[in-house]
Design a protein around this motif. Structure first.
Motif, PDB file in Angstrom:
ATOM      1  N   VAL A  51       0.877  -0.996  -0.122  1.00 23.10           N
ATOM      2  CA  VAL A  51      -0.180   0.159  -0.070  1.00 23.10           C
ATOM      3  C   VAL A  51       0.979   1.140  -0.042  1.00 23.10           C
ATOM      4  CG1 VAL A  51      -1.677   1.218   1.390  1.00 23.10           C
ATOM      5  CG2 VAL A  51      -1.916  -1.112   1.376  1.00 23.10           C
ATOM      6  N   TRP A  52       0.646   2.113  -0.837  1.00 20.61           N
ATOM      7  CA  TRP A  52       1.148   3.535  -0.745  1.00 20.61           C
ATOM      8  C   TRP A  52       0.094   4.498  -0.486  1.00 20.61           C
ATOM      9  CZ3 TRP A  52       6.188   2.761  -1.872  1.00 20.61           C
ATOM     10  CH2 TRP A  52       6.878   1.521  -2.454  1.00 20.61           C
ATOM     11  N   GLN A  53       0.450   5.486   0.426  1.00 20.09           N
ATOM     12  CA  GLN A  53      -0.312   6.631   0.711  1.00 20.09           C
ATOM     13  C   GLN A  53       0.179   7.990   0.815  1.00 20.09           C
ATOM     14  OE1 GLN A  53      -3.927   5.212   3.469  1.00 20.09           O
ATOM     15  NE2 GLN A  53      -2.200   3.996   4.425  1.00 20.09           N
ATOM     16  N   TYR A  54      -0.586   9.012   0.468  1.00 22.81           N
ATOM     17  CA  TYR A  54      -0.108  10.192   0.233  1.00 22.81           C
ATOM     18  C   TYR A  54      -1.196  11.349   0.683  1.00 22.81           C
ATOM     19  CZ  TYR A  54       1.767  14.716  -1.204  1.00 22.81           C
ATOM     20  OH  TYR A  54       2.405  16.086  -1.269  1.00 22.81           O
ATOM     21  N   GLY A  55      -0.925  12.406   1.346  1.00 24.26           N
ATOM     22  CA  GLY A  55      -2.057  13.427   1.394  1.00 24.26           C
ATOM     23  C   GLY A  55      -2.249  13.455   2.971  1.00 24.26           C
ATOM     24  N   PRO A  56      -3.213  14.338   3.397  1.00 27.64           N
ATOM     25  CA  PRO A  56      -3.427  14.634   4.841  1.00 27.64           C
ATOM     26  C   PRO A  56      -4.664  13.293   4.985  1.00 27.64           C
ATOM     27  CG  PRO A  56      -4.656  16.418   3.067  1.00 27.64           C
ATOM     28  CD  PRO A  56      -3.642  15.503   2.608  1.00 27.64           C
ATOM     29  N   ARG A  57      -5.102  12.768   3.968  1.00 26.16           N
ATOM     30  CA  ARG A  57      -6.099  11.538   4.404  1.00 26.16           C
ATOM     31  C   ARG A  57      -5.518  10.376   4.116  1.00 26.16           C
ATOM     32  NH1 ARG A  57     -12.062  12.625   2.089  1.00 26.16           N
ATOM     33  NH2 ARG A  57     -12.230  10.475   2.916  1.00 26.16           N
ATOM     34  N   ARG A  58      -5.403   9.445   5.109  1.00 23.34           N
ATOM     35  CA  ARG A  58      -5.019   8.041   4.635  1.00 23.34           C
ATOM     36  C   ARG A  58      -6.236   7.219   4.066  1.00 23.34           C
ATOM     37  NH1 ARG A  58       0.392   8.360   4.938  1.00 23.34           N
ATOM     38  NH2 ARG A  58      -0.198  10.105   3.736  1.00 23.34           N
ATOM     39  N   LEU A  59      -6.077   7.237   2.653  1.00 19.73           N
ATOM     40  CA  LEU A  59      -7.310   6.634   2.074  1.00 19.73           C
ATOM     41  C   LEU A  59      -7.474   5.236   2.153  1.00 19.73           C
ATOM     42  CD1 LEU A  59      -7.721   8.975  -1.198  1.00 19.73           C
ATOM     43  CD2 LEU A  59      -8.538   9.170   1.033  1.00 19.73           C
ATOM     44  N   TRP A  60      -6.448   4.642   2.279  1.00 14.80           N
ATOM     45  CA  TRP A  60      -6.618   3.103   2.368  1.00 14.80           C
ATOM     46  C   TRP A  60      -6.949   2.693   3.879  1.00 14.80           C
ATOM     47  CZ3 TRP A  60      -7.980  -0.451  -0.681  1.00 14.80           C
ATOM     48  CH2 TRP A  60      -8.070  -1.809  -0.073  1.00 14.80           C
ATOM     49  N   ASP A  61      -6.562   3.177   4.845  1.00 18.67           N
ATOM     50  CA  ASP A  61      -6.785   3.096   6.150  1.00 18.67           C
ATOM     51  C   ASP A  61      -8.264   3.482   6.337  1.00 18.67           C
ATOM     52  OD1 ASP A  61      -4.058   2.737   6.445  1.00 18.67           O
ATOM     53  OD2 ASP A  61      -3.706   4.718   7.579  1.00 18.67           O
ATOM     54  N   GLU A  62      -8.867   4.565   5.588  1.00 19.02           N
ATOM     55  CA  GLU A  62     -10.263   4.921   5.665  1.00 19.02           C
ATOM     56  C   GLU A  62     -11.166   3.752   4.924  1.00 19.02           C
ATOM     57  OE1 GLU A  62     -11.682   8.528   4.622  1.00 19.02           O
ATOM     58  OE2 GLU A  62      -9.721   9.620   5.483  1.00 19.02           O
ATOM     59  N   THR A  63     -10.669   3.253   3.855  1.00 15.92           N
ATOM     60  CA  THR A  63     -11.118   2.139   3.026  1.00 15.92           C
ATOM     61  C   THR A  63     -11.542   0.935   3.962  1.00 15.92           C
ATOM     62  OG1 THR A  63     -10.529   3.001   1.074  1.00 15.92           O
ATOM     63  CG2 THR A  63     -11.252   1.041   1.102  1.00 15.92           C
ATOM     64  N   GLU A  64     -10.326   0.577   4.553  1.00 12.17           N
ATOM     65  CA  GLU A  64     -10.414  -0.700   5.511  1.00 12.17           C
ATOM     66  C   GLU A  64     -11.415  -0.732   6.585  1.00 12.17           C
ATOM     67  OE1 GLU A  64      -6.430  -1.363   6.707  1.00 12.17           O
ATOM     68  OE2 GLU A  64      -6.082  -2.922   5.259  1.00 12.17           O
ATOM     69  N   ALA A  65     -11.406   0.488   7.090  1.00 13.78           N
ATOM     70  CA  ALA A  65     -12.306   0.909   8.139  1.00 13.78           C
ATOM     71  C   ALA A  65     -13.805   0.825   7.648  1.00 13.78           C
ATOM     72  CB  ALA A  65     -12.030   2.399   8.827  1.00 13.78           C
ATOM     73  N   ALA A  66     -14.066   1.238   6.408  1.00 12.02           N
ATOM     74  CA  ALA A  66     -15.344   1.411   5.959  1.00 12.02           C
ATOM     75  C   ALA A  66     -15.688  -0.078   5.523  1.00 12.02           C
ATOM     76  CB  ALA A  66     -15.493   2.184   4.410  1.00 12.02           C
ATOM     77  N   TYR A  67     -14.938  -0.817   5.062  1.00 11.14           N
ATOM     78  CA  TYR A  67     -15.202  -2.281   4.806  1.00 11.14           C
ATOM     79  C   TYR A  67     -15.682  -2.915   5.859  1.00 11.14           C
ATOM     80  CZ  TYR A  67     -14.966  -6.829   2.732  1.00 11.14           C
ATOM     81  OH  TYR A  67     -15.243  -8.073   2.282  1.00 11.14           O
TER      82      TYR A  67
END
Length: 405
Positions: free
Chosen positions: A337-353
């Motif tokens: 996983v690669w993440q950039y920016g103020p939001r951790r989008l994959w972390d959010e996606t895992e939490a949403a799932y």
């Protein structure tokens, strides 16, 4: 009876059988009569685009294939590239005749009665407006289309079928104030927010029916009842439509999002990316509803050693992005996983799932939306169980966008 007329009637009978089967064995009599009296082929232009690659099909060159497409229980692309030449040779659908069984299902869900006034947003070929005009009378139907050439073609086709509803070239996101109030608004393109103008133009107790798109997935139907300055209703698990032109975005991964100077954080996940971006539409709908302004795209063969497909995620303001790599093997247990920016989008996606799993894997029919002029909120089962607040934030702790080139 001429051979052509015989072939058209045979094709119509075949379409009625197919639609009836698709809808579970029954169509209301009033819509059977409308489908018979308002032949679909009268609304299909002589040039259409078919197949996964949107190959052109001309009536003059292949009349049998054209008639078959006109009466298939399938959508027909009737315009590409907004009617203009693409600078890069890309062909993408911009207007179509919707799948007939979906058209009928929407009309039945609209639940019109004699004397009702209906506004249709998105005239397209004019066939849907024609069915409504046959059912309710020309004077009770107004159809609005943003594209001038599509508007003119729809008006001509309606006249060819002997129908004269009001046909207007205008932005359907603004409704049609001159014709208000309406008992029903039916939209034939997807929206990602309910226009406030629609709330103002529907009588109390009236209905808004529209296809839906969140940035993650364009799928689902929304049926709202208008009352006391707001509209509220539930999603339904059917329908995938082109996005309203005023709601489109045109983000590209390498043009608008990822920059050479971005230094992403590297991590790993055991969540299969295709669990949230694959064939499970319920999961995609829920994750997209939870994330709000996040979209995704696949990149095949990204020219990275050991990577067969890369799943990209990005916010609609292009401030944050993530990428998840798959090497193509069937038994992968960890993904980079690669993440950039103020939001951790994959972390959010895992939490949403995980949230979706905890809620019992709900489909769209357990989700509802409340819309006011100031905003909208999505909720699950009850208004107290917000999925996202009206400002777009996750409610509980924890054009269509095109893909990368």
């Amino acid at each position: 009876m001429t051979l052509a007329r015989h072939e058209e009637q045979a094709a119509l009978r075949g379409l009625l059988r197919s639609v009836t089967d698709d809808l579970g064995g029954e169509i209301r009599d009033e819509w059977v009569k409308a489908l018979t009296a308002v032949p679909r082929h009268l609304f299909i232009p002589n040039r259409i685009w078919v197949g996964e690659n949107n190959e052109p099909l001309d009536r003059a060159n292949d009349p049998t294939g054209w008639l078959s497409a006109a009466y298939a229980n399938a959508p027909v692309v009737t315009q590409v590239n907004d009617g203009t030449d693409s600078e890069d040779g890309e062909v993408w659908p911009s207007s179509s005749a919707s799948m007939p069984s979906v058209v009928v299902r929407m009309l039945e869900d609209l639940a019109v009665r004699e004397g009702m006034k209906v506004l249709e947003v998105g005239s397209g070929t004019g066939w849907n407006a024609g069915l409504l005009a046959y059912r309710l009378g020309d004077a009770n139907v107004t159809t609005v289309e943003v594209d001038a050439r599509v508007t003119a073609a729809a008006r001509t086709a309606l006249g060819r079928a002997g129908l004269r509803p009001e046909v207007v070239c205008a932005d359907g996101g603004a409704g049609w104030p001159a014709g208000q109030p309406f008992d029903r608004i039916i939209c034939t393109c997807a929206v990602n927010r309910v226009p406030g103008a629609w709330l103002d133009q529907v009588r109390p107790g009236g209905v808004i029916l529209t296809p839906w798109e969140n940035p993650w997935i364009g799928w689902g139907m929304l049926r709202l009842t208008v009352r006391d300055g707001l509209a509220e209703g539930r999603f339904m698990p059917y329908g995938s439509f082109m996005l309203m032109r005023g709601h489109r975005s045109d983000l590209r991964i390498f043009r608008d999002v990822v920059r050479d100077d971005h230094v992403p954080d590297e991590s790993a996940t055991d969540l299969d990316p295709w669990a949230v971006a694959g064939q499970d539409l319920d999961a995609q709908f829920a994750v997209g509803s939870r994330l709000g302004d996040v979209w995704h795209a696949r990149q095949h063969d990204p020219d990275v050693d050991g990577v067969a497909v890369r799943l990209w995620l990005a916010t609609t303001d292009a401030s944050s992005w993530a990428a998840v790599d798959w090497d193509g093997a069937e038994d992968v247990e960890r993904f980079t996983v690669w993440q950039y920016g103020p939001r951790r989008l994959w972390d959010e996606t895992e939490a949403a799932y995980r949230w979706w799993l905890d809620q019992g894997r709900p489909g769209p029919d357990r989700f509802s939306l409340t819309a006011t002029r100031d905003g909208q909120s999505v909720w699950l089962d009850t208004p107290a169980n917000l999925v996202r607040d009206g400002d777009g934030s996750p409610a509980a702790p924890q054009s269509r966008v095109r893909g990368p080139r």
